[in-house]
Enzyme design. Structure first.
Site, PDB file in Angstrom:
ATOM      1  N   THR A 121       0.895  -1.048   0.147  1.00 36.45           N
ATOM      2  CA  THR A 121       0.250  -0.013  -0.027  1.00 36.45           C
ATOM      3  C   THR A 121       1.014   1.340  -0.110  1.00 36.45           C
ATOM      4  O   THR A 121       1.927   1.113   0.509  1.00 36.45           O
ATOM      5  CB  THR A 121      -0.930   0.067   1.397  1.00 36.45           C
ATOM      6  OG1 THR A 121       0.062  -0.117   2.309  1.00 36.45           O
ATOM      7  CG2 THR A 121      -1.803  -1.148   1.428  1.00 36.45           C
ATOM      8  N   GLU A 143      -5.681  -3.658  -1.599  1.00 34.06           N
ATOM      9  CA  GLU A 143      -6.171  -4.747  -0.878  1.00 34.06           C
ATOM     10  C   GLU A 143      -7.359  -5.320  -1.647  1.00 34.06           C
ATOM     11  O   GLU A 143      -7.662  -6.303  -1.320  1.00 34.06           O
ATOM     12  CB  GLU A 143      -6.794  -4.335   0.588  1.00 34.06           C
ATOM     13  CG  GLU A 143      -5.686  -3.953   1.493  1.00 34.06           C
ATOM     14  CD  GLU A 143      -5.303  -2.509   1.484  1.00 34.06           C
ATOM     15  OE1 GLU A 143      -5.540  -1.791   0.582  1.00 34.06           O
ATOM     16  OE2 GLU A 143      -4.836  -2.038   2.593  1.00 34.06           O
ATOM     17  N   LYS A 173     -14.915  15.978  12.160  1.00 33.92           N
ATOM     18  CA  LYS A 173     -15.889  15.683  13.136  1.00 33.92           C
ATOM     19  C   LYS A 173     -16.184  17.158  13.903  1.00 33.92           C
ATOM     20  O   LYS A 173     -15.520  17.276  14.853  1.00 33.92           O
ATOM     21  CB  LYS A 173     -15.625  14.594  14.128  1.00 33.92           C
ATOM     22  CG  LYS A 173     -16.090  13.086  13.541  1.00 33.92           C
ATOM     23  CD  LYS A 173     -16.165  12.520  14.797  1.00 33.92           C
ATOM     24  CE  LYS A 173     -16.468  10.908  14.385  1.00 33.92           C
ATOM     25  NZ  LYS A 173     -15.664   9.854  14.806  1.00 33.92           N
ATOM     26  N   TRP A 181     -20.471  14.680  11.131  1.00 31.56           N
ATOM     27  CA  TRP A 181     -19.350  14.185  10.269  1.00 31.56           C
ATOM     28  C   TRP A 181     -19.661  15.322   9.062  1.00 31.56           C
ATOM     29  O   TRP A 181     -20.910  15.564   8.609  1.00 31.56           O
ATOM     30  CB  TRP A 181     -19.617  12.987   9.689  1.00 31.56           C
ATOM     31  CG  TRP A 181     -18.978  11.962  10.354  1.00 31.56           C
ATOM     32  CD1 TRP A 181     -18.448  12.010  11.860  1.00 31.56           C
ATOM     33  CD2 TRP A 181     -18.853  10.444  10.222  1.00 31.56           C
ATOM     34  NE1 TRP A 181     -17.969  10.758  12.160  1.00 31.56           N
ATOM     35  CE2 TRP A 181     -18.182   9.887  11.312  1.00 31.56           C
ATOM     36  CE3 TRP A 181     -19.268   9.655   9.441  1.00 31.56           C
ATOM     37  CZ2 TRP A 181     -18.063   8.431  11.342  1.00 31.56           C
ATOM     38  CZ3 TRP A 181     -19.059   8.293   9.350  1.00 31.56           C
ATOM     39  CH2 TRP A 181     -18.531   7.654  10.477  1.00 31.56           C
TER      40      TRP A 181
HETATM   41  P1  ADP Z   1      -3.247   3.910  -0.134  1.00 31.35           P
HETATM   42  O1  ADP Z   1      -4.470   3.316   0.901  1.00 31.35           O
HETATM   43  O2  ADP Z   1      -2.091   3.843   0.613  1.00 31.35           O
HETATM   44  O3  ADP Z   1      -3.791   5.468  -0.437  1.00 31.35           O
HETATM   45  P2  ADP Z   1      -4.697   2.812  -2.406  1.00 31.35           P
HETATM   46  O4  ADP Z   1      -3.953   3.145  -3.742  1.00 31.35           O
HETATM   47  O5  ADP Z   1      -4.852   1.534  -1.963  1.00 31.35           O
HETATM   48  O6  ADP Z   1      -3.262   3.301  -1.398  1.00 31.35           O
HETATM   49  O7  ADP Z   1      -5.612   3.813  -2.190  1.00 31.35           O
HETATM   50  C1  ADP Z   1      -6.842   3.370  -1.528  1.00 31.35           C
HETATM   51  C2  ADP Z   1      -7.856   4.262  -1.212  1.00 31.35           C
HETATM   52  O8  ADP Z   1      -7.809   5.242  -2.325  1.00 31.35           O
HETATM   53  C3  ADP Z   1      -9.279   3.888  -1.025  1.00 31.35           C
HETATM   54  O9  ADP Z   1      -9.356   3.326   0.220  1.00 31.35           O
HETATM   55  C4  ADP Z   1     -10.069   5.261  -1.230  1.00 31.35           C
HETATM   56  O10 ADP Z   1      -9.725   6.017   0.063  1.00 31.35           O
HETATM   57  C5  ADP Z   1      -9.162   5.980  -2.172  1.00 31.35           C
HETATM   58  N1  ADP Z   1      -9.970   6.143  -3.446  1.00 31.35           N
HETATM   59  C6  ADP Z   1      -9.843   5.000  -4.567  1.00 31.35           C
HETATM   60  N2  ADP Z   1     -10.787   5.346  -5.609  1.00 31.35           N
HETATM   61  C7  ADP Z   1     -11.261   6.398  -4.946  1.00 31.35           C
HETATM   62  C8  ADP Z   1     -12.338   7.289  -5.800  1.00 31.35           C
HETATM   63  N3  ADP Z   1     -12.664   6.873  -6.902  1.00 31.35           N
HETATM   64  N4  ADP Z   1     -12.962   8.158  -5.154  1.00 31.35           N
HETATM   65  C9  ADP Z   1     -12.573   8.404  -3.767  1.00 31.35           C
HETATM   66  N5  ADP Z   1     -11.323   7.765  -3.104  1.00 31.35           N
HETATM   67  C10 ADP Z   1     -11.041   7.011  -3.647  1.00 31.35           C
END
Ligand code: ADP
Length: 545
Positions: free
Chosen positions: A187, A332, A441, A446
């Site tokens: 990640t 994930e 918050k 929220w």
């Molecule tokens: P990291 O978790 O380290 O940022 P990832 O590339 O796995 O790496 O990112 C996943 C996260 O990116 C998601 O859990 C979400 O928060 C965000 N994300 C992915 N796609 C979108 C989207 N279309 N809109 C908003 N957030 C997104």
């Protein structure tokens, strides 16, 4: 009683052997580090991937050994995807945009034995090599482009093309248990130390088949797809598997992802489809607007990784006649979880209602089970209002991180907590309102940072915007808006706040606006909220609020 059907294991090598046989001449085009265009096809990639498997054997790579890559999107990286996993080893794609300490941590955590590396990262490798136990570094280049670097004693410096020239291609792909590990990706560490996600052959193939469904990426043999999303970022969202499985041509952009370079490559190579994070498309959009150029063949762009701002949908559709496909996923989840494809009822929407719908991240794709839950773990209604923790499960969702006990990352019913906060409406369309760590918050209620960012981005004088929670003596937290004004524009605090009028409840309005020249980004192109939070947490309290 079991069914009487063949139980062939799902092997990643089957994708490339399928493509080599059924789409042998489908193009694989790469912009190389040296600046030229390299052309091959799926038959060529499969043949060389077999040669590479032999090379790996000679390097002593065996079952489940980790082979690291520091590579751009290009043909050699594709050969590694198939050669490494295909022979039973684990292809570990390392993100070169991380800092040297993180890269060293990741290589050591995975206990990688050999590193394949693009010449652009020669200096980086020279720095980190002494801190690792790598046996060899293979530069992904021809002998004439070998960099002059010094590695610690006992660590070999090798040349990809020299090794390949000596490899015979009589290798036959083995078959083994489809649940075996094939790929490892960490990640990006937006919210903490990077953690390894270990994909299997089975999960990778099922994900590739799922994203090739018509209402997902739906790639076709007539498509020419350019993944801007890097091969070190969740396997370029599965495109290096989905494209050969569909017979679609693959166009790799290499290291230059700026608007001008992408426009030229897309037009020269008649690209029809592409995929990447909003930051990339913002760069492309700015280039198109400034230069007056057009994208002549691109029909659709997948946007994910961060929320797609409304103005981006409006601009690409309205000004350039390009369809935007909004998708959500994470490392994930391989990564695809949801995709915003039309339903009969949403297809008929127009104007504001349509844009509002397209801003959402979409419905769960077949194979992904999704729910929102409160902090007590109770499921919340799909009414578009209730916000909860987004949970997912499915055959391409992680059950544990690298080095942890199986199933340790999910609850007893198999649900994985994404760390995202979302709503799901009556049509099953999910909308991310926040990352649980980014949520604001205010007085116990929220406020969605994504909603506020999207509105700020629709201001004509705003280039980029971020909302973070700032401590507040009365409300605990209040939203703070940090904006990068467009060059040569006069942006005022009042001017930018006026854009929120009638769009959000008044108590959602940011308490202050900070103008900056640029925002910090993560190694995958997302706004680095953690840095901003740390920097601006006391912005309001310092002013006595
Ligand atoms: P990291 O978790 O380290 O940022 P990832 O590339 O796995 O790496 O990112 C996943 C996260 O990116 C998601 O859990 C979400 O928060 C965000 N994300 C992915 N796609 C979108 C989207 N279309 N809109 C908003 N957030 C997104």
């Amino acid at each position: 009683m079991f069914g009487l059907m063949q139980d062939r294991p799902l092997m990643i090598s089957q994708i490339i052997t399928y493509a080599a046989r059924n789409h042998p001449r489908a193009a694989v085009i790469s912009k190389t580090v040296e600046g030229d265009i390299h052309r091959t096809d799926y038959a060529g990639i499969e043949r060389r991937a077999r040669g590479l498997a032999r090379v790996l054997q000679r390097l002593g790579i065996g079952d489940a050994d980790r082979v690291a890559t520091l590579g751009w999107n290009g043909f050699r990286h594709l050969e590694l995807y198939y050669g490494v996993s295909g022979m039973g080893a684990i292809c570990h794609t390392v993100n070169p945009r991380l800092g040297a300490p993180d890269i060293t941590f990741i290589i050591n955590d995975a206990a990688d034995s050999v590193l394949f590396c693009e010449t652009s990262f020669a200096g980086l490798v020279e720095t980190i090599a002494p801190e690792t136990k790598l046996r060899a570094v293979v530069m992904m280049c021809a002998p004439e482009h070998m960099p002059a670097i010094t590695l610690p004693p006992g660590m070999d410096l090798l040349c990809y093309e020299t090794l390949m020239a000596a490899a015979d291609e009589t290798y036959a792909w083995p078959e083994f248990d489809e649940r075996k590990a094939a790929l490892l990706c960490y990640t990006s560490g937006t919210t903490g130390k990077p953690k390894g996600v270990l994909y299997s052959h089975r999960s990778t193939i099922l994900h590739a088949m799922a994203i090739n469904a018509a209402d997902v990426f739906g790639l076709r043999a007539t498509d020419r797809i350019l993944p801007v999303v890097p091969m070190f970022h969740v396997n370029a969202w599965g495109i290096p598997y989905a494209a050969p499985a569909a017979g679609a041509a693959l166009i790799f952009p290499g290291r230059h992802l700026d608007g001008a370079s992408l426009t030229k490559l897309m037009n020269d190579e008649k690209v029809t489809r592409s995929a990447g994070v909003p930051t990339i498309w913002l760069g492309l959009l700015n280039h198109l607007r400034a230069s007056g150029e057009r994208l002549h063949t691109v029909k659709r762009l997948v946007i994910g990784g961060s929320a797609c701002p409304r103005m981006m949908i409006e601009a690409f559709e309205g000004e350039y006649n390009i369809q935007i496909d909004h998708a959500w996923g994470m490392t994930e989840t391989s990564p695809l979880g949801t995709f915003n494809a039309p339903l009969p009822e949403t297809d008929a929407l127009s104007g504001e209602a349509r844009l509002r719908h397209l801003e959402k991240q979409g419905r769960g794709i077949f194979g992904i089970d999704m729910k929102i839950a409160n902090d007590a773990g109770e499921s919340l209604p799909w009414d578009g209002v209730a916000q909860g923790n987004l949970m997912v499960r499915g055959a391409w969702v992680a059950n544990a991180y690298w080095g942890q006990e199986p199933d340790s990352a999910c609850d007893t019913a198999g649900w994985f907590a994404t760390g995202d906060v979302a709503t799901i409406d009556e049509t099953g369309t999910m909308e991310i309102t926040d990352r649980s760590k980014d949520v604001i918050k205010s007085g116990g209620e929220w406020i969605s940072s994504i909603t506020l960012e999207n509105i700020a981005m629709s201001h004509p004088d705003v280039l980029e915007a971020a909302i973070v929670a700032a401590s507040h003596s009365k409300w605990a937290e209040r939203p703070l808006l940090i904006v990068v004004p467009r060059p040569d524009r006069e942006l005022t605090r009042e001017g930018v706040l006026a854009i929120y009028k009638d769009k959000v409840p008044t108590w959602w309005l940011p308490d202050d606006v900070v103008m900056v020249d640029e925002l910090p980004h993560t190694a995958t192109g997302k706004i680095h909220k953690l840095t901003l939070r740390n920097r601006y947490r006391e912005h309001l309290t310092r002013a006595g609020r």
